[in-house]
Design a protein around this motif. Structure first.
Motif, PDB file in Angstrom:
ATOM      1  N   PRO A   4       0.560  -1.274   0.000  1.00  0.00           N
ATOM      2  CA  PRO A   4       0.000   0.000   0.000  1.00  0.00           C
ATOM      3  C   PRO A   4       0.571   1.299   0.000  1.00  0.00           C
ATOM      4  CG  PRO A   4       0.182  -0.866   1.594  1.00  0.00           C
ATOM      5  CD  PRO A   4       0.638  -1.706   0.823  1.00  0.00           C
ATOM      6  N   THR A   5       1.010   2.112   0.330  1.00  0.00           N
ATOM      7  CA  THR A   5       1.617   3.362   0.132  1.00  0.00           C
ATOM      8  C   THR A   5       2.795   3.343   0.890  1.00  0.00           C
ATOM      9  OG1 THR A   5       0.967   5.069   1.154  1.00  0.00           O
ATOM     10  CG2 THR A   5       1.193   5.474   0.202  1.00  0.00           C
ATOM     11  N   ARG A   6       3.082   2.481   0.847  1.00  0.00           N
ATOM     12  CA  ARG A   6       3.845   1.443   1.182  1.00  0.00           C
ATOM     13  C   ARG A   6       2.893   0.446   1.171  1.00  0.00           C
ATOM     14  NH1 ARG A   6       8.258   2.169   4.232  1.00  0.00           N
ATOM     15  NH2 ARG A   6       9.606   1.724   2.816  1.00  0.00           N
ATOM     16  N   ARG A   7       2.260   0.180   0.281  1.00  0.00           N
ATOM     17  CA  ARG A   7       1.384  -0.861   0.424  1.00  0.00           C
ATOM     18  C   ARG A   7       2.205  -1.852   1.031  1.00  0.00           C
ATOM     19  NH1 ARG A   7      -1.900  -1.646  -4.552  1.00  0.00           N
ATOM     20  NH2 ARG A   7      -0.387  -2.483  -5.289  1.00  0.00           N
ATOM     21  N   ARG A   8       2.578  -1.688   2.122  1.00  0.00           N
ATOM     22  CA  ARG A   8       3.242  -2.779   2.677  1.00  0.00           C
ATOM     23  C   ARG A   8       2.150  -3.662   2.941  1.00  0.00           C
ATOM     24  NH1 ARG A   8       6.824  -0.847   6.998  1.00  0.00           N
ATOM     25  NH2 ARG A   8       8.149   0.160   6.032  1.00  0.00           N
ATOM     26  N   SER A   9       1.678  -4.157   1.995  1.00  0.00           N
ATOM     27  CA  SER A   9       0.626  -4.994   2.186  1.00  0.00           C
ATOM     28  C   SER A   9       1.249  -6.274   2.253  1.00  0.00           C
ATOM     29  CB  SER A   9      -0.166  -4.928   1.021  1.00  0.00           C
ATOM     30  OG  SER A   9      -0.450  -5.740   0.455  1.00  0.00           O
ATOM     31  N   PRO A  10       0.824  -7.080   3.124  1.00  0.00           N
ATOM     32  CA  PRO A  10       1.583  -8.255   3.216  1.00  0.00           C
ATOM     33  C   PRO A  10       1.692  -8.708   1.855  1.00  0.00           C
ATOM     34  CG  PRO A  10      -0.105  -8.311   4.704  1.00  0.00           C
ATOM     35  CD  PRO A  10      -0.172  -7.044   3.967  1.00  0.00           C
ATOM     36  N   SER A  11       2.252  -8.434   0.772  1.00  0.00           N
ATOM     37  CA  SER A  11       2.339  -8.880  -0.548  1.00  0.00           C
ATOM     38  C   SER A  11       2.071 -10.161  -0.543  1.00  0.00           C
ATOM     39  CB  SER A  11       3.534  -9.015  -1.113  1.00  0.00           C
ATOM     40  OG  SER A  11       3.867  -9.124  -2.218  1.00  0.00           O
ATOM     41  N   ARG A  12       1.374  -9.956   0.954  1.00  0.00           N
ATOM     42  CA  ARG A  12       0.294 -10.725   1.198  1.00  0.00           C
ATOM     43  C   ARG A  12      -0.152 -10.764  -0.059  1.00  0.00           C
ATOM     44  NH1 ARG A  12      -3.193 -11.281   5.228  1.00  0.00           N
ATOM     45  NH2 ARG A  12      -3.244 -12.607   5.903  1.00  0.00           N
ATOM     46  N   ARG A  13       0.674 -10.417  -0.233  1.00  0.00           N
ATOM     47  CA  ARG A  13       0.514 -10.822  -1.470  1.00  0.00           C
ATOM     48  C   ARG A  13       0.097 -12.148  -1.239  1.00  0.00           C
ATOM     49  NH1 ARG A  13       5.169  -8.062  -3.878  1.00  0.00           N
ATOM     50  NH2 ARG A  13       4.490  -6.213  -3.734  1.00  0.00           N
ATOM     51  N   LEU A  14      -0.717 -12.355  -0.277  1.00  0.00           N
ATOM     52  CA  LEU A  14      -1.252 -13.635   0.112  1.00  0.00           C
ATOM     53  C   LEU A  14      -2.279 -14.013  -0.852  1.00  0.00           C
ATOM     54  CD1 LEU A  14      -1.191 -14.736   3.424  1.00  0.00           C
ATOM     55  CD2 LEU A  14      -3.335 -14.517   3.017  1.00  0.00           C
ATOM     56  N   LEU A  15      -2.619 -13.627  -1.809  1.00  0.00           N
ATOM     57  CA  LEU A  15      -3.711 -13.926  -2.647  1.00  0.00           C
ATOM     58  C   LEU A  15      -4.446 -15.212  -2.342  1.00  0.00           C
ATOM     59  CD1 LEU A  15      -2.340 -12.933  -5.945  1.00  0.00           C
ATOM     60  CD2 LEU A  15      -4.548 -12.477  -5.103  1.00  0.00           C
ATOM     61  N   LEU A  27       5.385   5.703  -0.061  1.00  0.00           N
ATOM     62  CA  LEU A  27       6.115   6.038   1.156  1.00  0.00           C
ATOM     63  C   LEU A  27       6.671   7.420   1.022  1.00  0.00           C
ATOM     64  CD1 LEU A  27       8.746   3.931   2.850  1.00  0.00           C
ATOM     65  CD2 LEU A  27       6.983   5.383   3.758  1.00  0.00           C
ATOM     66  N   SER A  28       6.647   8.154   2.084  1.00  0.00           N
ATOM     67  CA  SER A  28       7.091   9.516   1.950  1.00  0.00           C
ATOM     68  C   SER A  28       8.097   9.891   3.002  1.00  0.00           C
ATOM     69  CB  SER A  28       5.903  10.446   2.068  1.00  0.00           C
ATOM     70  OG  SER A  28       5.122  10.081   3.164  1.00  0.00           O
ATOM     71  N   ILE A  29       9.231   9.268   2.976  1.00  0.00           N
ATOM     72  CA  ILE A  29      10.274   9.627   3.914  1.00  0.00           C
ATOM     73  C   ILE A  29      11.017  10.811   3.336  1.00  0.00           C
ATOM     74  CG2 ILE A  29      12.373   8.841   5.000  1.00  0.00           C
ATOM     75  CD1 ILE A  29      11.254   6.050   4.754  1.00  0.00           C
ATOM     76  N   GLU A 381       7.193   1.575  -6.963  1.00  0.00           N
ATOM     77  CA  GLU A 381       8.377   2.037  -6.244  1.00  0.00           C
ATOM     78  C   GLU A 381       8.181   3.460  -5.730  1.00  0.00           C
ATOM     79  OE1 GLU A 381      12.310  -0.011  -7.959  1.00  0.00           O
ATOM     80  OE2 GLU A 381      11.374   1.354  -9.388  1.00  0.00           O
ATOM     81  N   PRO A 382       8.372   3.680  -4.440  1.00  0.00           N
ATOM     82  CA  PRO A 382       8.310   5.036  -3.904  1.00  0.00           C
ATOM     83  C   PRO A 382       9.578   5.790  -4.292  1.00  0.00           C
ATOM     84  CG  PRO A 382       8.930   3.512  -2.184  1.00  0.00           C
ATOM     85  CD  PRO A 382       8.632   2.683  -3.392  1.00  0.00           C
ATOM     86  N   PRO A 383       9.640   7.086  -4.051  1.00  0.00           N
ATOM     87  CA  PRO A 383      10.872   7.827  -4.330  1.00  0.00           C
ATOM     88  C   PRO A 383      12.042   7.265  -3.528  1.00  0.00           C
ATOM     89  CG  PRO A 383       9.037   9.324  -3.959  1.00  0.00           C
ATOM     90  CD  PRO A 383       8.559   7.955  -3.567  1.00  0.00           C
ATOM     91  N   LEU A 384      13.243   7.456  -4.040  1.00  0.00           N
ATOM     92  CA  LEU A 384      14.423   6.889  -3.402  1.00  0.00           C
ATOM     93  C   LEU A 384      14.615   7.392  -1.979  1.00  0.00           C
ATOM     94  CD1 LEU A 384      16.772   4.973  -3.838  1.00  0.00           C
ATOM     95  CD2 LEU A 384      18.105   6.873  -4.761  1.00  0.00           C
ATOM     96  N   TYR A 385      14.299   8.685  -1.752  1.00  0.00           N
ATOM     97  CA  TYR A 385      14.486   9.223  -0.406  1.00  0.00           C
ATOM     98  C   TYR A 385      13.586   8.522   0.606  1.00  0.00           C
ATOM     99  CZ  TYR A 385      10.210  11.819  -1.525  1.00  0.00           C
ATOM    100  OH  TYR A 385       8.936  12.159  -1.895  1.00  0.00           O
ATOM    101  N   ALA A 386      12.532   7.892   0.111  1.00  0.00           N
ATOM    102  CA  ALA A 386      11.560   7.275   1.002  1.00  0.00           C
ATOM    103  C   ALA A 386      11.995   5.913   1.509  1.00  0.00           C
ATOM    104  CB  ALA A 386      10.219   7.147   0.305  1.00  0.00           C
ATOM    105  N   VAL A 387      13.060   5.355   0.967  1.00  0.00           N
ATOM    106  CA  VAL A 387      13.442   3.991   1.348  1.00  0.00           C
ATOM    107  C   VAL A 387      14.838   3.934   1.952  1.00  0.00           C
ATOM    108  CG1 VAL A 387      11.914   2.974  -0.372  1.00  0.00           C
ATOM    109  CG2 VAL A 387      14.281   3.459  -0.994  1.00  0.00           C
ATOM    110  N   LYS A 388      15.354   5.073   2.403  1.00  0.00           N
ATOM    111  CA  LYS A 388      16.715   5.088   2.933  1.00  0.00           C
ATOM    112  C   LYS A 388      16.866   4.181   4.143  1.00  0.00           C
ATOM    113  CE  LYS A 388      19.529   8.559   2.754  1.00  0.00           C
ATOM    114  NZ  LYS A 388      20.250   9.843   2.921  1.00  0.00           N
ATOM    115  N   ALA A 389      15.912   4.226   5.076  1.00  0.00           N
ATOM    116  CA  ALA A 389      16.015   3.389   6.273  1.00  0.00           C
ATOM    117  C   ALA A 389      16.032   1.917   5.904  1.00  0.00           C
ATOM    118  CB  ALA A 389      14.863   3.693   7.232  1.00  0.00           C
TER     119      ALA A 389
END
Length: 649
Positions: A4-15, A27-29, A381-389
């Motif tokens: 999710p927006t990070r759809r860190r959706s369990p890519s759960r993707r568990l279908l 993601l907006s870091i 893919e979110p912007p690169l600055y959003a995935v630094k951590a």
């Protein structure tokens, strides 16, 4: 499951063949460099692109609780990357000479004084700190909107976004100088709470039936599911030169999956530990897995341990424990099905945002496992600055010899979600192994009767109201439903290990995903046992039931368990697999089972809910194509245990 927006959706993707639920909120870091600001640091990226004036629903109520996350710079980013490469590259003299978590933190993590300054500044602002990993890579905090506004001049508002009303900065956040000069980014929006498991369950989606021609009606043709590929067939209107089609799989059990993965006699994962990261926790996980396992003649789960938070946050936004229970159950069952005696360590995040970051860091900082499967991801893919951590976490894992495996997504090239064609992060990170999906047909004797790239299109069977003739609602193959994610990254250039293997016509000089693949198709999925939880009555659960799930949420834990068996057989800790995997493939492509395109492969499926019948066409993954050799649906292929053992030996 899907993500999710990070759809860190369990890519759960568990279908679980019921459409995947992930939510894609970018993601907006924050992205500005912290160094050198005189009075404050401005982070334009921390105001997400979806926080538009046209979607503004007004100022956030003063007492609205908002989660935030501040990221800090590594002391030596280039050195950390160089170390990760040295210990992972089979041509290096330092290959597999991993470092301890303590040594990595002591040399590369932000200093204790820099970190303490951030924590102190947060607390003095009336904000509660809820996540402080040993690695000091980030701080997760929570507080009322008024406190966040006062601390960061963010002017938090509510915005309509993807069917939700979420809080986000209405102007660029600023981090005051009292936080120090090592801050590299900040997140203050609720976008990450859209992370969902990409789950598709036993009830397949009905997409397409409502679009039947007006002069026709949905048809019902008995097409009972099969326990193995080809057990049952159904006669449908002519398609692909035939009228008789095998029916979809009811759900594979552990013995079938082990046969298809080529698990040798005696290989059981003993001495290995696979960690699983999700949000929240299932109250019935062990009893559910054991009930299913023992009923199918498998070993009970006796090697399970977990660390779960005492307090849950953002249940309503994240979908609650009920929304993540299926993902955890699928992940644990999948690992146990392949590696029956491997240790399974589960760590649940206190929510689907910063809580997942905290959970992963706990595994890395305490080296709780050397294999970690993560069935969540972003939509694109979110912007690169959003995935630094997260990228810093990945560098840490590689240096410590911990392999990270991420599902590649369930929405194909993401155009089905209205996005430009793109792969999903986290699977595109250069320091993780992205796991794509296949459609897997296991024959009665356990052999692989069908294996191709996972991409599903469905076409309802309809009856002409005038003539009574049977046909299809739309031209074949019908509407794209779901499929493995993949493609060339816009964030990361091509890593050294993919050069000379991934065709330039696919990569275009960029990192491509996935790297490998395993069964993901919900129509050839895995059966799980689950006692559904009621969030209002947690931890009470309902009656036990069995369902069939799929998605790259299934593929990732299946592959992670295969790595555990390869480590057991080879006697080596694999660490970050990709450099070794691509090097062996470059020299001997036959070392990995290739997944090839299959034309006209299809299933007959009748919904147990609507009784409507569908033709399910395989290997039709949006714009992504299964090819001989590397492709963006299945990566290098789907290796058996013996093949992967030869790779890592």
């Amino acid at each position: 499951m899907l993500s999710p927006t990070r759809r860190r959706s369990p890519s759960r993707r568990l279908l679980s063949v019921s459409l995947g639920l992930v939510t894609a909120a970018a993601l907006s870091i924050g992205g500005a460099s912290a160094a050198g600001a005189a009075t404050s640091q401005s982070f334009p990226g921390a105001k997400p692109s979806w926080a538009k004036s046209s979607a503004d629903a007004g100022a956030a109520p003063a007492d609205t609780t908002v989660e935030g996350e501040i990221m800090l710079d590594l002391r030596d980013p280039a050195g950390a990357a160089a170390l990760a490469k040295r210990v992972s590259d089979p041509t290096s003299a330092s290959y597999r000479k991993y470092v301890s978590a303590g040594a990595w933190i002591a040399k590369y993590s932000p200093t204790k004084s820099d970190y303490a300054q951030v924590v102190s500044a947060l607390k003095s602002s009336g904000i509660t700190v809820v996540g402080t990993p040993k690695s000091r890579l980030f701080v997760v905090f929570r507080g009322p909107a008024t406190a966040m506004d006062a601390a960061f001049q963010a002017a938090l508002h509510r915005y309509h976004y993807r069917g939700h009303v979420l809080v986000a900065p209405s102007r660029t956040p600023n981090v005051p100088a009292r936080f120090g000069t090592r801050v590299s980014g900040i997140v203050l929006d609720q976008g990450r709470t859209l992370t969902r498991p990409q789950v598709a369950g036993a009830t397949k989606p009905e997409t397409g039936a409502e679009n039947a021609p007006k002069a026709s009606s949905p048809a019902s043709i008995p097409a009972p599911c099969s326990d193995y590929y080809g057990q049952n067939t159904a006669k449908l209107p002519a398609a692909y030169g035939r009228t008789v089609f095998p029916t979809s799989i009811c759900g594979y059990n552990g013995a079938q999956l082990r046969e298809a993965t080529g698990v040798p006699q005696g290989a059981d994962g003993h001495g290995q530990t696979v960690a699983i990261i999700d949000a929240y926790a299932s109250p019935s996980i062990v009893s559910d897995v054991n009930r299913l396992s023992t009923s199918r003649g498998d070993r009970p789960l006796t090697t399970y341990s977990q660390k779960v938070p005492s307090t849950f946050y953002d249940e309503a936004l994240c979908g609650g424990p009920s929304g993540w229970q299926g993902e955890q159950t699928l992940d644990v069952q999948a690992v146990h099905n392949i590696a029956q005696r491997a240790g399974v360590f589960y760590e649940g995040g206190f929510n689907c945002g910063g809580g997942i970051d905290v959970a992963l860091s706990d595994v890395l900082d305490n080296q709780r496992a050397d294999i970690v499967t993560n069935s969540y991801g972003d939509a694109g893919e979110p912007p690169l600055y959003a995935v630094k951590a997260e990228e810093n976490q990945h560098l840490q894992a590689a240096a410590e010899g911990i392999g990270l495996y991420y599902s590649s997504g369930d929405s194909g090239d993401e155009t089905v979600n209205g996005l430009p064609a793109q792969p999903d992060y986290f699977a595109t990170s250069p320091w993780v192994t992205g796991v794509g999906g296949t459609t897997l047909g296991v024959a009665k004797n356990g052999s692989v009767a069908l294996q191709t790239g996972w991409g599903t299109s469905i076409d309802p069977v309809v009856t002409d109201s005038t003539t009574g003739a049977l046909g299809y609602s739309a031209p074949l193959p019908g509407a794209f439903q779901f499929g493995a994610g993949g493609g060339a990254s816009a964030l990361f250039g091509q890593p050294w290990y993919q050069r000379g293997v991934v065709p330039a016509s696919i990569a275009g000089g960029q990192r491509t995903a996935p790297d490998v693949s395993a069964d993901a198709d919900p129509y050839t999925g895995e059966v799980i046992g689950i006692s559904p939880v009621d969030d209002a009555k947690y931890p009470a659960v309902g009656s036990y039931t069995e369902e069939t799930y799929g998605g790259t949420s299934l593929a990732s834990p299946l592959f992670a368990a295969t790595v555990a068996l390869a480590q057991q057989a080879s006697g080596h800790r694999v660490g970050f697999l990709n450099p070794t995997l691509y090097a062996k493939y470059r020299a001997h492509p036959s070392v990995i089972r290739d997944v090839k395109p299959v034309s006209g492969s299809a299933f007959a499926y009748t919904s147990s809910v609507s009784k409507h019948t569908f033709l399910v066409t395989n290997d039709t993954d949006s714009s992504l194509r299964t090819r001989s050799g590397y492709d963006t649906v299945t990566g290098l292929g789907s290796p058996t245990v013996s093949q992967l053992t030869r790779v890592v030996r």
